[in-house]
Design an enzyme around this catalytic site. Structure first.
Site, PDB file in Angstrom:
ATOM      1  N   ASP A 104      43.662  32.634  40.601  1.00  0.00           N
ATOM      2  CA  ASP A 104      42.349  33.161  40.987  1.00  0.00           C
ATOM      3  C   ASP A 104      41.673  32.370  42.098  1.00  0.00           C
ATOM      4  OD1 ASP A 104      42.109  35.475  39.429  1.00  0.00           O
ATOM      5  OD2 ASP A 104      41.770  34.259  37.654  1.00  0.00           O
ATOM      6  N   ASP A 165      45.059  42.276  38.954  1.00  0.00           N
ATOM      7  CA  ASP A 165      43.899  41.533  39.466  1.00  0.00           C
ATOM      8  C   ASP A 165      44.247  40.684  40.700  1.00  0.00           C
ATOM      9  OD1 ASP A 165      44.176  42.004  36.699  1.00  0.00           O
ATOM     10  OD2 ASP A 165      42.495  40.746  36.193  1.00  0.00           O
TER      11      ASP A 165
HETATM   12  N1  GLY Z   1      40.486  38.948  36.512  1.00  0.00           N
HETATM   13  C1  GLY Z   1      40.223  39.017  35.118  1.00  0.00           C
HETATM   14  C2  GLY Z   1      39.366  40.149  34.734  1.00  0.00           C
HETATM   15  O1  GLY Z   1      39.134  41.097  35.474  1.00  0.00           O
HETATM   16  O2  GLY Z   1      38.889  40.114  33.613  1.00  0.00           O
END
Ligand code: GLY
Length: 385
Positions: A104, A165
């Site tokens: 992330d 994601d």
């Molecule tokens: N990237 C994790 C979520 O969308 O919860």
């Protein structure tokens, strides 16, 4: 002549009162954001419980969002106090650019250090963002051409797992290619987007959340969900990450397959939107007892504003109209102002962080607030044009 003058006068009065109303809305959100920043006071927020922030010890994907919201609000209002606060957030992340336990890095460092570098030109922000990109680059698996989502670098557990994601984090690699000229970042981002398209997007352009690869052979082992209702359903936020992420990939590569994917994923989404245009938390669920995920709506709206810019003709109008409709709906019924509790410390309410774990259920959480601010920024810029 008199009728025409009256009409012009009434139009001016109407447009002034609309502008005043918009300014009031922005001021109220700005005050709430400053209140939230005071409450957070240098800690890492995770989600609200009964409207009040709960915190986490370790830096995680949420840690750049409040700083990002402050920058976005600064952009809207030009209030220097917001920039001052945003830079404190960026500074607080400088020492975390080398973390090795998450994909992330884009979510954390794009809204803070990249933004701070663009605002100030200070090398310390660029250096941190480049290191964060390097840590993301290191997660690339050459056997399967993907960036692993979870787990510490080099660890075996979940070494072959990707999630939709990650499409949003590729932007950090594309940015790094742009500022450094080093092709490797571009190649890895492109390759991961191609792998995600092939493995995680179904024929009808709905999406899987998680794909498990064999990290040694690159073979697909399983397609499943983590935060959606079921393995074969479509998690609302995941589909929104896809729409937005493939839009970004098209913008950066000009490969029309990504544009087509973003458009078809958006069309799939739009067909599933309920009457108020804010999605249920999983696109295979609907009904009075099913919770909405306002954050999925915010991500979708922000992505659709960009997709509209990159699309032509009727499609462009369609995406822009939906982006506006979703943002208006969020603004009217999904912010702290519409709450029946007086405890709200977030901006966007009625979001869901993690349904299966029961975390942030029908509450606020940082990604919801951040993408709401993004959508709002694009919305106000458009209607004030
Ligand atoms: N990237 C994790 C979520 O969308 O919860």
């Amino acid at each position: 002549m008199r009728i025409l003058l009256t009409f012009v006068l009434l139009s001016i009065i109407w447009s002034c009162s609309l502008q005043k109303n918009r300014n009031n809305q922005i001021e109220q959100i700005k005050d709430q954001l400053i209140k939230k920043d005071d409450i957070i006071d240098g800690r890492w927020p995770e989600y609200t419980v009964e409207g009040k922030w709960k915190f986490r010890k370790k830096v995680n994907w949420f840690s750049g969002f409040t700083g990002g919201e402050l920058f976005l609000m600064y952009e809207l209002t030009k209030d220097e106090e917001l920039k001052r606060r945003a830079l404190i957030h960026a500074d607080s992340l400088l020492n975390y650019a080398g973390i090795d336990y998450t994909h992330d890095m884009g979510f954390i460092f794009l809204p803070t250090c990249v933004r701070a570098y663009n605002e100030t030109g200070e090398e310390k922000y660029k250096k941190a963002a480049l290191l964060a990109a390097e840590m993301l680059y290191k997660r690339f698996n050459t056997n399967g051409n993907f960036i692993r989502a979870w787990g510490k670098l080099g660890s075996e557990k979940k070494a072959g797992w990707i999630i939709i994601d990650t499409m949003m984090n590729l932007e950090l690699l594309f940015w790094t290619y742009e500022v450094s000229g080093d092709q490797k970042y571009y190649d890895v981002a492109l390759s991961h987007a191609q792998t995600t398209l092939k493995a995680a997007i179904r024929k009808d352009y709905s999406s899987y959340h998680v794909i498990e690869f064999d990290p040694e052979t690159g073979e697909v082992l399983k397609k499943r969900t983590h935060q959606g209702f079921g393995d074969e359903s479509t998690w609302a936020r995941g589909q929104a990450w896809g729409v937005y992420g493939f839009t970004n990939s098209f913008k950066r590569t000009q490969d029309s397959v990504f544009l087509e994917t973003a458009q078809k994923m958006a069309d799939y989404y739009i067909n599933k939107l309920p009457e108020d245009n804010v999605p249920f938390w999983d696109l295979d669920l609907a009904g009075e007892d099913v919770l909405k995920d306002a954050s999925a709506g915010a991500v979708l709206a922000s992505g659709l504003f960009d997709l509209a810019e990159l699309s032509n003709g009727l499609l462009s109008d369609k995406y822009r109209n939906y982006a506006k409709k979703i943002t208006q709906s969020l603004l009217e019924n999904y912010t702290f102002k519409s709450s029946n509790r007086d405890t709200e410390q977030g901006l966007l309410i009625h979001a869901i962080y993690h349904h299966h774990k029961g975390w942030g259920m029908d509450e606020s959480y940082p990604a919801g607030d951040y993408f709401f601010m993004e959508a709002l920024n694009k919305y106000f810029k458009l209607i004030n044009k």
